[in-house]
Design a protein around this motif. Structure first.
Motif, PDB file in Angstrom:
ATOM      1  N   PRO A 221      -5.093   3.399   2.896  1.00 24.69           N
ATOM      2  CA  PRO A 221      -3.761   2.938   3.397  1.00 24.69           C
ATOM      3  C   PRO A 221      -3.467   1.780   2.842  1.00 24.69           C
ATOM      4  CG  PRO A 221      -5.783   2.326   4.915  1.00 24.69           C
ATOM      5  CD  PRO A 221      -6.403   3.269   3.806  1.00 24.69           C
ATOM      6  N   GLU A 222      -2.151   1.771   3.028  1.00 29.28           N
ATOM      7  CA  GLU A 222      -1.448   0.367   2.640  1.00 29.28           C
ATOM      8  C   GLU A 222      -2.097  -0.796   3.192  1.00 29.28           C
ATOM      9  OE1 GLU A 222       2.795   0.136   3.592  1.00 29.28           O
ATOM     10  OE2 GLU A 222       2.543   0.829   5.755  1.00 29.28           O
ATOM     11  N   PHE A 223      -1.933  -1.936   2.531  1.00 31.56           N
ATOM     12  CA  PHE A 223      -2.542  -3.111   3.093  1.00 31.56           C
ATOM     13  C   PHE A 223      -2.061  -4.251   2.253  1.00 31.56           C
ATOM     14  CE2 PHE A 223      -5.127  -1.491  -0.468  1.00 31.56           C
ATOM     15  CZ  PHE A 223      -5.310  -3.070  -1.231  1.00 31.56           C
ATOM     16  N   THR A 224      -2.242  -5.435   2.924  1.00 30.85           N
ATOM     17  CA  THR A 224      -2.062  -6.636   2.487  1.00 30.85           C
ATOM     18  C   THR A 224      -2.773  -7.369   1.610  1.00 30.85           C
ATOM     19  OG1 THR A 224      -0.296  -6.889   4.201  1.00 30.85           O
ATOM     20  CG2 THR A 224      -0.793  -8.970   3.009  1.00 30.85           C
ATOM     21  N   GLY A 225      -2.744  -7.644   0.329  1.00 38.40           N
ATOM     22  CA  GLY A 225      -3.783  -8.279  -0.619  1.00 38.40           C
ATOM     23  C   GLY A 225      -3.919  -9.680  -0.088  1.00 38.40           C
TER      24      GLY A 225
END
Length: 434
Positions: A221-225
């Motif tokens: 899923p999308e995530f924040t680096g």
């Protein structure tokens, strides 16, 4: 008053001097001694003696009664004469049945002394055990590496029944020299990946260990680096890529996103730590139905039962090229090995031997990386549940699913959803049962 005794008068004295000559005695001038004579006996009237005891009462008379002990008249009280002059009571018989060396009556006192000594010894032992247990707890708790923050994971599922542990074996080479890496056949591939991924469910309806093949085709899923701070869009990848991209937190998020099952605790161990635990335990005995040989992992075993050291255990768990089922066969080997390892570590020969127990605990705690909420009791529960857990792979529809990144494992989503529902509600697992 005359100084002479009674019957001796002045007239007698004069006659004696006149007729008999000199007499020896007072006033005599003669040197001849006086012959013996009988002195008259003067008798005193007897004095009445009161009885020693009052009649009918047996009491000794007081001073006003004129009590006379009778000793002035030479009387001796014998036998059972009453009063304070009665014969003393007979001495107590000797110990035992007449034997003066018999210590029979001293037995109860000696028993009391032994009981007291045993009681003090038991109390001292309890104090020592308590101090040892408390010291061991704080020692172990201080060594536990709580580095994974599950609170930072986004969009988490609701909490289900039971407890779910995510157990990860990584190919981390942390702390290994080049010589040790060659000995363990870790390879020189850069980065860090997961070789083992398992969900251990601990509940009231039994414990279940579910392996997730590292080549499982999933959606990350999308995530924040964490480094760039940028929002990374969702992508289709193999499961172990999530760990390579963003570490344990993204791996947890990917598993929760694809299964809907909430992960309560996380535990990870690397190559070196795994081998050290096995060596500290003295090896793990495994039995093989046929010979195993894999040049990539270094596995080279004959058929039959044999004791594997740390390097050999790592080679066995990493080999997959000889397995007909590939990655699925390797996960089955890993489950079998972990169950055997847990059973041997929890055996009395290990738990009651501090020379084995403490090195094993030390090696394991040094190698483990866990979440920040993991306690020693949680870790113990996880380890204990591994021994007799039901073992299975996640339901698979296609073990050789073709992708741009090569062959992958495609899950059977219908059976997977049923399995996850049973785990989430802590129900008896029927998926995969024959």
């Amino acid at each position: 008053m005359s100084d002479w005794p009674n019957g001796w008068t002045d007239d007698s004295q004069a006659r004696n001097q006149a007729g008999n000559g000199d007499r020896y005695g007072q006033g005599s001038g003669s040197a001849r001694p006086e012959s013996a004579r009988v002195m008259p006996h003067v008798q005193r009237p007897p004095r009445p003696r009161p009885p020693l005891h009052d009649e009918g009462h047996g009491q000794r008379p007081g001073p006003e009664a004129g009590y006379d002990s009778g000793y002035s008249e030479g009387q001796v009280y014998r036998g059972n004469a009453p009063g304070r002059h009665s014969s003393p009571p007979p001495p107590p018989p000797p110990y035992g049945d007449g034997d003066p060396y018999d210590d029979g009556p001293r037995g109860p006192r000696r028993q009391r002394n032994w009981r007291r000594r045993i009681g003090f010894g038991a109390l001292a032992l309890a104090v020592v055990l308590l101090v040892t247990a408390v010291s061991t707890y704080f020692w172990a708790d201080g060594k536990l590496r709580r580095e994974v923050d599950l609170a930072s994971v986004e969009d988490r599922p609701t909490v289900g029944k039971g407890t779910n542990y995510l157990i990860v074996g990584s190919d981390s080479r942390e702390g290994l020299s080049e010589e040790e890496q060659q000995e363990l056949h870790t390879g020189d591939t850069g980065g860090q990946r997961t070789d083992t991924i398992m969900i251990l469910h601990v509940g009231d309806n039994g414990n279940t260990m579910v392996s997730l093949p590292r080549d499982s085709w999933v959606t990350i899923p999308e995530f924040t680096g964490s480094v760039s701070g940028d929002r990374i869009p969702a992508q289709e990848q193999k499961l172990n890529a999530a760990y390579s991209i963003e570490g344990p937190e993204l791996l947890v998020r990917t598993i929760e996103f694809n299964t809907g099952l909430r992960i309560d605790h996380y535990a990870e161990i690397g190559f070196g730590g795994f081998a050290n635990v096995v060596d500290a335990l003295g090896g793990v005995e495994m039995c093989f139905d046929e010979p195993i040989q894999d040049d990539n992992s270094g596995a080279d075993f004959e058929a039959g039962c044999q004791m594997l050291d740390g390097a050999e255990s790592l080679a066995f768990n990493r080999q997959r090229y000889q397995e007909a089922e590939g990655d699925l066969g390797r996960t089955q080997n890993q489950q079998e090995f972990l169950g055997t390892l847990a059973g041997q570590a929890a055996s009395p020969s290990t738990l009651l031997n501090p020379f084995t127990l403490y090195p094993t605990m030390g090696a394991g705690l040094d190698a483990l990386i866990v979440d920040k909420d993991m306690s020693l009791w949680d870790l113990r529960a996880m380890f204990w549940a591994m021994r007799g857990a039901e073992r299975m792979n996640i339901p698979v529809a296609d073990p050789g699913y073709s992708t741009e990144q090569g062959s992958a494992v495609l899950w059977d989503m219908e059976q997977t959803e049923l399995l996850i529902s049973q785990l989430e509600n802590d129900e008896e697992v029927t998926v995969g049962a024959e």
